[in-house]
Design a protein around this motif. Structure first.
Motif, PDB file in Angstrom:
ATOM      1  N   CYS A   5      -0.209  -2.565 -14.800  1.00 46.78           N
ATOM      2  CA  CYS A   5      -1.007  -1.953 -14.138  1.00 46.78           C
ATOM      3  C   CYS A   5      -2.201  -2.027 -15.318  1.00 46.78           C
ATOM      4  O   CYS A   5      -2.052  -1.657 -17.079  1.00 46.78           O
ATOM      5  CB  CYS A   5       0.161  -0.548 -14.563  1.00 46.78           C
ATOM      6  SG  CYS A   5       1.010  -0.630 -13.200  1.00 46.78           S
ATOM      7  N   ILE A   8      -4.258   3.724 -14.983  1.00 49.57           N
ATOM      8  CA  ILE A   8      -3.375   4.409 -13.599  1.00 49.57           C
ATOM      9  C   ILE A   8      -3.516   5.768 -14.149  1.00 49.57           C
ATOM     10  O   ILE A   8      -3.459   6.225 -15.520  1.00 49.57           O
ATOM     11  CB  ILE A   8      -2.389   4.174 -13.466  1.00 49.57           C
ATOM     12  CG1 ILE A   8      -2.202   2.098 -12.679  1.00 49.57           C
ATOM     13  CG2 ILE A   8      -1.662   5.230 -12.094  1.00 49.57           C
ATOM     14  CD1 ILE A   8      -2.889   2.106 -12.297  1.00 49.57           C
ATOM     15  N   LYS A  10      -3.164   9.480 -12.019  1.00 46.99           N
ATOM     16  CA  LYS A  10      -2.849  10.407 -11.270  1.00 46.99           C
ATOM     17  C   LYS A  10      -2.689  11.790 -11.180  1.00 46.99           C
ATOM     18  O   LYS A  10      -2.155  12.114 -12.276  1.00 46.99           O
ATOM     19  CB  LYS A  10      -1.025   9.653 -10.795  1.00 46.99           C
ATOM     20  CG  LYS A  10      -0.671  10.540  -9.392  1.00 46.99           C
ATOM     21  CD  LYS A  10      -1.680   9.312  -7.938  1.00 46.99           C
ATOM     22  CE  LYS A  10      -0.920  10.535  -6.972  1.00 46.99           C
ATOM     23  NZ  LYS A  10      -2.048  10.835  -5.508  1.00 46.99           N
ATOM     24  N   THR A  43       6.681   8.443  -9.981  1.00 49.84           N
ATOM     25  CA  THR A  43       5.249   8.629  -8.984  1.00 49.84           C
ATOM     26  C   THR A  43       5.044   7.294  -9.686  1.00 49.84           C
ATOM     27  O   THR A  43       4.313   5.975  -8.834  1.00 49.84           O
ATOM     28  CB  THR A  43       5.102   9.187 -10.369  1.00 49.84           C
ATOM     29  OG1 THR A  43       4.896  10.986  -9.390  1.00 49.84           O
ATOM     30  CG2 THR A  43       3.679   9.190  -9.117  1.00 49.84           C
ATOM     31  N   ILE A  47       3.300   3.804  -6.941  1.00 56.04           N
ATOM     32  CA  ILE A  47       2.105   3.418  -6.929  1.00 56.04           C
ATOM     33  C   ILE A  47       2.034   2.341  -7.275  1.00 56.04           C
ATOM     34  O   ILE A  47       1.138   1.146  -6.539  1.00 56.04           O
ATOM     35  CB  ILE A  47       1.273   4.235  -8.276  1.00 56.04           C
ATOM     36  CG1 ILE A  47       1.031   5.696  -7.804  1.00 56.04           C
ATOM     37  CG2 ILE A  47      -0.215   3.528  -8.853  1.00 56.04           C
ATOM     38  CD1 ILE A  47       0.443   6.298  -9.674  1.00 56.04           C
ATOM     39  N   ASN A  50       2.512   0.667  -4.255  1.00 55.80           N
ATOM     40  CA  ASN A  50       0.988   1.466  -3.011  1.00 55.80           C
ATOM     41  C   ASN A  50       1.779   1.947  -2.032  1.00 55.80           C
ATOM     42  O   ASN A  50       1.384   2.369  -0.753  1.00 55.80           O
ATOM     43  CB  ASN A  50       0.693   0.505  -2.545  1.00 55.80           C
ATOM     44  CG  ASN A  50      -0.615   0.189  -1.708  1.00 55.80           C
ATOM     45  OD1 ASN A  50      -1.265   0.656  -2.180  1.00 55.80           O
ATOM     46  ND2 ASN A  50      -0.535  -0.664  -0.664  1.00 55.80           N
ATOM     47  N   LEU A  52       2.120   5.400  -3.007  1.00 55.50           N
ATOM     48  CA  LEU A  52       1.324   6.589  -3.611  1.00 55.50           C
ATOM     49  C   LEU A  52       0.054   5.733  -4.404  1.00 55.50           C
ATOM     50  O   LEU A  52      -0.064   4.992  -4.365  1.00 55.50           O
ATOM     51  CB  LEU A  52       2.193   7.044  -4.782  1.00 55.50           C
ATOM     52  CG  LEU A  52       1.103   8.226  -4.114  1.00 55.50           C
ATOM     53  CD1 LEU A  52       1.798   8.856  -3.635  1.00 55.50           C
ATOM     54  CD2 LEU A  52       2.756   8.967  -5.521  1.00 55.50           C
ATOM     55  N   PRO A  53      -1.029   6.442  -3.754  1.00 55.93           N
ATOM     56  CA  PRO A  53      -2.539   6.240  -3.942  1.00 55.93           C
ATOM     57  C   PRO A  53      -2.599   6.397  -5.399  1.00 55.93           C
ATOM     58  O   PRO A  53      -2.386   7.975  -5.968  1.00 55.93           O
ATOM     59  CB  PRO A  53      -3.446   6.787  -3.266  1.00 55.93           C
ATOM     60  CG  PRO A  53      -3.241   7.892  -2.464  1.00 55.93           C
ATOM     61  CD  PRO A  53      -1.632   7.245  -2.814  1.00 55.93           C
ATOM     62  N   ALA A  54      -3.054   5.747  -5.926  1.00 56.87           N
ATOM     63  CA  ALA A  54      -3.682   6.333  -7.988  1.00 56.87           C
ATOM     64  C   ALA A  54      -5.075   6.613  -7.527  1.00 56.87           C
ATOM     65  O   ALA A  54      -5.864   6.667  -6.703  1.00 56.87           O
ATOM     66  CB  ALA A  54      -3.878   4.831  -8.558  1.00 56.87           C
TER      67      ALA A  54
END
Length: 640
Positions: A5, A8, A10, A43, A47, A50, A52-54
């Motif tokens: 990751c 990121i 959000k 959350t 992410i 995929n 939930l979009p970052a």
């Protein structure tokens, strides 16, 4: 590296949940993501999946790697039986087996090149079938089902008739059997009993892929993970080791940050005093010097005071009156639902000041016992008697004591009408509900928030006998520690049901194990229970059947306690060895130094310093001693 990751971010509306979060996971690595409720753990998993979009940043999965995910409340649906639902995962294996059987039949009627081609395909499929554990897939499937707490008699149950927790266990079983290269688990232990949790620990420890876990079970995290990613105020910090290692390093880091903040605050205060003093002289030079110091002060990069949000919860449990010595007496209690006998002829008592934990597998009737004592349901037979001046405070894991249609303010005000508006707001603020939060409806709260409201009501009740059903469910680790401290300081009596082994070990003075339709009594905490379980179960519940799966899970449970004991023993042995080595080294140093002093004294004698050969011999010995001493000093420093 199988997953990374990178940076990121959000946010939901104006609330930034994740800020520049970066970490990576190696193949076969077991990683925990920890943080208070609302820190963004689920959350982050969404992410990664995929779902939930970052807002920015990226997730990179190793090429060709497969990934599986069990969400916090994920469940299966459909008309399959439990066994059939898990069999779906092995569909390719089953089709491959059918193809192999078909080829075997074909070969009986083939010759020449056709037979050669069929044999070639047969060998390739047979090899792949064996490599994918095809010959043992049924026993593997049964092992997973039993490990997750399903009896063979339940395998033919329709998935549609299962409870939410059972459906989640089936979903977990499907995920484990699918064996992806990386598994993401969000609170996997929520619907598992102790044996199933211990089985899952062993399964994940031996799992050939990577695992990322979000969980609040500290025993579980200690056993399984080797890396911890902490989410705090949106930022991620990576700690190597298990949960205990993380907690130790986190405390050290926080203490260092707190010390740095305090030192800076002291320096700022000192500079402000100097500036005020210079200005009080009211001379041109002193004022200029004061202004120069003010400019320097303005340029300081001011540190934030390190805080943990939930550490600000103020939970104090005080009984209004003291109860009699005998708090509860249960005699010949029995309860069955339809044809299922939960327990029969239970007898136990609770004395003032005891902290008693009831443990046992799912479905044995632990919560039912608490509901009978609270007069929520009736027993089929037997009775219970409360002692003199006993006042009960009840914490229900399903929060039935809360009224979903009420606001937080109304929930407290209606139950405690003598409290003023300010007192109600102060109480709710003590559990982190401030401002307009107090006008939220109970039905709109998360599980953790409802738990905090229930704890607030429990504190206000001033009860002297607390009955708690899974009090740590939905609480994050910091909140659990606050509850543990409050219960340990509480002077009243506590009877509770819990699957949280760490919590039980910290708070219980006695354990009642509901097994084989009866209770086995252990006068001690969870470590004591692990030590005595096999012996006392054999004496008091001999009819309890222990399958090979249960034996392995029992061994896994016991190992967690034994591991701690073994670590302490090893640490003590290392310390004894260090002390012995230190003494030996000091003795050697003293001996060589004394010998060097003797050599110096001899060298002063005329009979020696006039004898060249003797001088050279003594000088050589002293040089050798000096080299030995140099080594011994280094050893001594490291041992010290």
């Amino acid at each position: 590296m199988i997953l990374s990751c990178n940076h990121i971010d959000k946010a939901f509306g104006t609330k930034q949940i994740l800020k520049d979060v970066s970490f990576h996971v190696e193949e076969r690595e077991k990683t925990a993501i920890v943080g208070i409720n609302g820190a963004g753990k689920s959350t982050l998993l969404k992410i990664i999946m995929n779902q939930l979009p970052a807002d920015s940043g990226e997730v990179t999965l190793s090429r060709g790697a497969s990934i599986g995910y069990l969400a916090q409340h994920e469940a299966v649906s459909g008309e399959h039986t439990i066994y059939e639902e898990l069999l779906e995962v092995k569909k390719e294996i089953i089709e491959m087996e059918e193809k192999i059987r078909s080829l075997e039949l074909d070969m009986k009627h083939q010759q020449g090149e056709e037979l050669t081609a069929t044999l070639d395909l047969y060998h390739r499929l047979s090899t792949e079938f064996e490599n994918r554990n095809g010959y043992a897939y049924k026993s593997e499937l049964i092992g997973v089902l039993k490990g997750l707490g399903f009896e063979e008699s339940e395998f033919d149950k329709s998935v549609a008739t299962l409870s939410g927790g059972q459906k989640t266990r089936v979903a977990l079983g499907k995920l484990l059997l699918s064996k992806p290269d990386i598994i993401l688990l969000d609170e996997p232990t929520n619907h598992l009993d102790m044996n199933s949790i211990a089985w899952l620990e062993t399964y994940l420890l031996n799992y050939q892929g990577a695992v990322i876990i979000v969980a609040h079970d500290r025993y579980f995290l200690n056993k399984v993970v080797t890396k911890v990613v902490e989410l705090d105020n949106g930022h991620a910090t990576v700690f190597l080791g298990n949960y205990s290692d993380y907690a130790t390093k986190k405390a050290m880091l926080r203490n260092a940050q707190l010390k740095a903040w305090m030192n800076q605050q002291q320096e700022i205060k000192h500079q402000e005093q100097v500036i005020a003093r210079l200005k009080s002289f009211n001379r041109e030079k002193s004022i200029k010097r004061a202004e120069s110091r003010e400019k320097m002060l303005d340029k300081i990069d001011r540190l934030e005071k390190p805080t943990e949000l939930n550490s600000e919860i103020h939970l104090q449990l005080h009984p209004r009156v003291e109860s009699g010595e005998d708090v509860l007496k249960v005699e010949h209690l029995s309860k069955a639902f339809d044809s299922q006998q939960l327990f029969s002829d239970l007898n136990f008592s609770v004395k003032r000041g005891e902290k008693v934990a009831i443990i046992g597998n799912n479905g044995t009737g632990k919560t039912t016992i608490l509901k009978i004592i609270n007069s929520v349901i009736k027993a089929d037979a037997g009775s219970f008697t409360l002692g003199s001046k006993v006042h009960i405070g009840y914490y229900d894991q399903e929060h039935h004591v809360l009224h979903m249609e009420k606001t937080l303010f109304e929930e407290i005000a209606d139950d405690y009408p003598t409290l003023t508006n300010t007192e109600i707001r102060n109480t709710l603020a003590a559990f982190l509900f401030t401002g307009d939060d107090v006008f939220k409806q109970i039905k709109d709260l998360s599980g953790g928030e409802r738990g905090r409201v229930s704890l607030a009501k429990l504190m206000l009740s001033e009860a002297n006998f607390l009955i708690l059903d899974e009090p740590t469910n939905h609480l994050d680790i910091v909140s659990k520690e606050i509850l543990e401290h409050a219960l340990n300081q509480y002077t009243g009596t506590v009877l509770y049901v819990s699957h949280d082994r760490y919590f039980i070990n910290q708070t219980a003075s006695r354990i009642l194990d509901l097994t084989g339709n009866t209770l086995v009594n252990y006068i001690g905490n969870y470590d004591y229970y692990l030590e005595k379980r096999e012996e006392l179960t054999r004496i008091y519940a001999p009819e309890t059947s222990v399958s090979s799966v249960e034996q392995s899970t029992a061994a896994a449970i016991a190992s967690s306690g034994k591991d701690e004991w073994q670590k302490r023993k090893e640490e003590q042995a290392r310390e004894r060895k260090r002390q012995n080595d230190l003494k030996k080294t000091e003795d050697q140093i003293q001996k060589l130094e004394a010998r060097n002093q003797e050599i110096d004294d001899q060298m002063c004698l005329e009979s020696v310093y006039t004898d060249v050969a003797k001088c050279m011999e003594l000088n050589k010995e002293k040089t050798e001693n000096a080299n030995k001493l140099e080594t011994l000093y280094e050893v001594w420093e490291s041992l010290m």
